[in-house]
Scaffold this active site. Structure first.
Site, PDB file in Angstrom:
ATOM      1  N   CYS A  71      -5.657  -3.034   2.818  1.00 15.62           N
ATOM      2  CA  CYS A  71      -5.443  -2.730   4.228  1.00 15.62           C
ATOM      3  C   CYS A  71      -6.691  -3.005   5.074  1.00 15.62           C
ATOM      4  O   CYS A  71      -7.018  -4.153   5.338  1.00 15.62           O
ATOM      5  CB  CYS A  71      -4.955  -1.294   4.380  1.00 15.62           C
ATOM      6  SG  CYS A  71      -4.093  -0.983   5.945  1.00 15.62           S
ATOM      7  N   LYS A 125      -9.988   1.227  -2.473  1.00 17.64           N
ATOM      8  CA  LYS A 125     -10.200   0.815  -1.086  1.00 17.64           C
ATOM      9  C   LYS A 125     -11.637   1.113  -0.665  1.00 17.64           C
ATOM     10  O   LYS A 125     -12.113   2.247  -0.758  1.00 17.64           O
ATOM     11  CB  LYS A 125      -9.215   1.556  -0.186  1.00 17.64           C
ATOM     12  CG  LYS A 125      -9.197   1.098   1.263  1.00 17.64           C
ATOM     13  CD  LYS A 125      -8.064   1.803   2.002  1.00 17.64           C
ATOM     14  CE  LYS A 125      -7.832   1.274   3.386  1.00 17.64           C
ATOM     15  NZ  LYS A 125      -6.639   1.913   4.012  1.00 17.64           N
ATOM     16  N   GLU A 132       0.845  -1.192   0.000  1.00 19.01           N
ATOM     17  CA  GLU A 132       0.000   0.000   0.000  1.00 19.01           C
ATOM     18  C   GLU A 132       0.881   1.244   0.000  1.00 19.01           C
ATOM     19  O   GLU A 132       1.901   1.307   0.683  1.00 19.01           O
ATOM     20  CB  GLU A 132      -0.909   0.006   1.225  1.00 19.01           C
ATOM     21  CG  GLU A 132      -1.870   1.189   1.278  1.00 19.01           C
ATOM     22  CD  GLU A 132      -2.783   1.173   2.491  1.00 19.01           C
ATOM     23  OE1 GLU A 132      -3.864   1.773   2.404  1.00 19.01           O
ATOM     24  OE2 GLU A 132      -2.419   0.567   3.515  1.00 19.01           O
TER      25      GLU A 132
END
Length: 231
Positions: free
Chosen positions: A157, A116, A47
């Site tokens: 994440c 995301k 990331e």
């Protein structure tokens, strides 16, 4: 490379990230080439591989897709004849900024783009307060791509924190989930390995988490510990 190979050789690139975007991208390409030379046919970056992770950096380092970083990744995938999961970059689109992962095939074509979904808004008194939503917009789709007989699901994440997302990927036939992530020195020890193992066991598939290298001089210190977990 045959599109029907049964085996994946997966490389997780855990690299240090500086404030110099061009240098970060250049170093990522160096490690991608090294992984390919060692036989990897699927290479994954962490990331925010091209920018320091932080609210103050997302707008400053954001770029469009296609753009400098994504075009470089496309060329790198083609030059090394690999599948490349490009970690994430801050993507500028329509006046919004997204935390976005792009995937390229061995011919340099864009195979997938994942934004995301679950933004990292957290407040742990006395430890860490961080609100991605002050700078980023959330994606609203799940994203898969295929490599031969393998189907791969993408998360970023904090996406790993939500088991239903992994469940849906499993129902869609995924055998591998990839989560470029930058867990920190508070959430990392508590949840990084635990969540990867939980998603893998619950869904009986492989799970990989790909982190930037730890830099204890940075304003946001990544936990590191990139890992691959089996079912």
């Amino acid at each position: 490379m045959s599109s029907c190979f049964q085996k994946l050789k997966l490389a997780l690139v855990q690299l240090a990230v500086t404030k110099n975007k061009e240098l970060n991208v250049e170093r990522a390409c160096k490690f991608i080439k090294e992984a390919a030379q060692k036989g990897a046919n699927l290479v994954c970056l962490p990331e925010c591989f091209n920018t320091p992770y932080g609210i103050s950096f997302f707008n400053q380092y954001s770029e469009s897709i296609p753009g400098f970083s994504s075009d470089t990744l496309s060329n790198c995938a083609k030059e090394n004849n690999i599948y490349l999961v490009g970690g994430t970059i801050p993507e500028s689109d329509g006046g919004k900024i997204y935390n976005t992962c792009v995937v390229y095939g061995p011919n340099g074509d864009l195979l997938a783009k994942h934004r995301k979904v679950h933004l990292f808004d957290i407040d742990i008194p006395g430890s860490i307060t961080f609100k991605e939503s002050t700078a980023l917009s959330a994606g609203n789709t799940l994203t898969t791509f295929s490599i031969g007989n393998w189907k791969v699901g993408l998360g970023i994440c904090y996406d790993i924190r939500f088991p239903l997302m992994a469940n849906i990927y499993t129902e869609k036939g995924c055998q591998l989930l990839l989560y470029p992530g930058a867990f920190n020195m508070t959430t990392g020890p508590a949840h990084w390995e635990l969540l990867q193992r939980a998603r893998a066991v619950d869904n009986q598939l492989y799970v990989a988490g790909i982190s930037p290298a730890r830099d204890e001089t940075a304003s946001y210190v990544a936990w590191g510990h990139s890992s691959l977990v089996n079912p």
